[in-house]
Design an enzyme around this catalytic site. Sequence first.
Site, PDB file in Angstrom:
ATOM      1  N   GLN A   1       0.775  -1.138   0.263  1.00 52.20           N
ATOM      2  CA  GLN A   1      -0.557  -0.112  -0.237  1.00 52.20           C
ATOM      3  C   GLN A   1       0.979   1.613  -0.247  1.00 52.20           C
ATOM      4  O   GLN A   1       1.398   0.635   0.299  1.00 52.20           O
ATOM      5  CB  GLN A   1      -0.546  -0.106   1.301  1.00 52.20           C
ATOM      6  CG  GLN A   1      -1.648  -1.162   1.167  1.00 52.20           C
ATOM      7  CD  GLN A   1      -2.502  -1.134  -0.114  1.00 52.20           C
ATOM      8  OE1 GLN A   1      -2.986  -0.769  -0.669  1.00 52.20           O
ATOM      9  NE2 GLN A   1      -3.063  -2.224  -0.157  1.00 52.20           N
TER      10      GLN A   1
ATOM     11  N   SER B   1       0.595   3.866   1.234  1.00 53.42           N
ATOM     12  CA  SER B   1       0.783   4.580   2.856  1.00 53.42           C
ATOM     13  C   SER B   1       1.982   3.909   3.747  1.00 53.42           C
ATOM     14  O   SER B   1       2.535   4.579   4.566  1.00 53.42           O
ATOM     15  CB  SER B   1      -0.213   4.133   3.354  1.00 53.42           C
ATOM     16  OG  SER B   1      -0.933   3.069   3.915  1.00 53.42           O
ATOM     17  N   ARG B   2       2.457   2.375   2.957  1.00 58.93           N
ATOM     18  CA  ARG B   2       3.218   1.221   3.798  1.00 58.93           C
ATOM     19  C   ARG B   2       2.108   0.762   4.455  1.00 58.93           C
ATOM     20  O   ARG B   2       3.277   0.532   5.656  1.00 58.93           O
ATOM     21  CB  ARG B   2       4.433   2.234   4.621  1.00 58.93           C
ATOM     22  CG  ARG B   2       5.374   3.359   3.296  1.00 58.93           C
ATOM     23  CD  ARG B   2       6.803   3.436   3.351  1.00 58.93           C
ATOM     24  NE  ARG B   2       7.394   2.315   4.430  1.00 58.93           N
ATOM     25  CZ  ARG B   2       8.384   1.132   2.855  1.00 58.93           C
ATOM     26  NH1 ARG B   2       8.028   1.828   1.423  1.00 58.93           N
ATOM     27  NH2 ARG B   2       8.951   0.148   3.291  1.00 58.93           N
ATOM     28  N   LEU B   3       0.990   1.315   4.943  1.00 60.45           N
ATOM     29  CA  LEU B   3       0.352   0.073   5.861  1.00 60.45           C
ATOM     30  C   LEU B   3      -0.218  -1.218   5.055  1.00 60.45           C
ATOM     31  O   LEU B   3      -1.108  -1.299   4.681  1.00 60.45           O
ATOM     32  CB  LEU B   3      -0.563   1.085   6.770  1.00 60.45           C
ATOM     33  CG  LEU B   3      -0.615   2.032   7.392  1.00 60.45           C
ATOM     34  CD1 LEU B   3      -1.078   3.206   7.907  1.00 60.45           C
ATOM     35  CD2 LEU B   3       0.265   1.486   8.477  1.00 60.45           C
ATOM     36  N   HIS B   4       0.730  -1.876   4.784  1.00 58.44           N
ATOM     37  CA  HIS B   4       0.562  -2.858   4.023  1.00 58.44           C
ATOM     38  C   HIS B   4      -0.448  -4.069   4.303  1.00 58.44           C
ATOM     39  O   HIS B   4      -0.336  -4.055   5.885  1.00 58.44           O
ATOM     40  CB  HIS B   4       2.366  -3.664   3.971  1.00 58.44           C
ATOM     41  CG  HIS B   4       2.823  -3.086   2.777  1.00 58.44           C
ATOM     42  ND1 HIS B   4       2.741  -1.805   2.207  1.00 58.44           N
ATOM     43  CD2 HIS B   4       4.373  -2.307   3.709  1.00 58.44           C
ATOM     44  CE1 HIS B   4       3.780  -0.985   1.762  1.00 58.44           C
ATOM     45  NE2 HIS B   4       4.679  -1.441   2.951  1.00 58.44           N
TER      46      HIS B   4
END
Length: 198
Positions: A174, A176-179
């Site tokens: 993702q 946002s790096r909120l994978h």
Amino acid sequence: MDPEDLDRDPHVQFERWFADARAGGVAAPEQMALATASRAGIPSVRMVLLKGHDERGFVFFTNRSSRKGRELGENPHGAGAFYWEPPHRQVRIEGKVETISEDESSAYFQTRPRESRVSAWASPQSEPLRSRDELERLVADAERRFVDVEDVPLPPFWGGYRIVPSVIEFWQGQASRLHDRVRYERDGGSWHRERLAP
């Protein structure tokens, strides 16, 4: 990506993502980073090609006397990782590794180009060589050996392995790096799914 969005069977889910990678133009989606370890637990990793997948596991082929072959002989466990860009997805697998039958290995070996079959006989994989010339001499010797042989046979030191997974993890990147991460873990005869923190 929610765990409930994925198939209950991780093998079915892998096939879906693998097909998406192929359809999306990923170059060589069958490339898999394979990690093995010696009896002492010292790890090593290299790229191999996935040559088959079904509910039994993930199949690759190699020289059994290579470093990975020797390590699997000492410690029959391994891990594999696929990364596909796009669609910014990763799949990780972990499990026991078993050798596949000689019949299965031979059937696959016969699908390889003749030059690749001769090279399998010629290369002492993972062993030191004095020069490129030495390798080319080994190939020339193997070519002479099989000059009148139409179907170059399976070498006794070459064959397939199957990673029988106990864990399969799907990762969707993702911005946002909120994978999103979903791990399947074998629980007896079934699979348990859960979300992991990125």
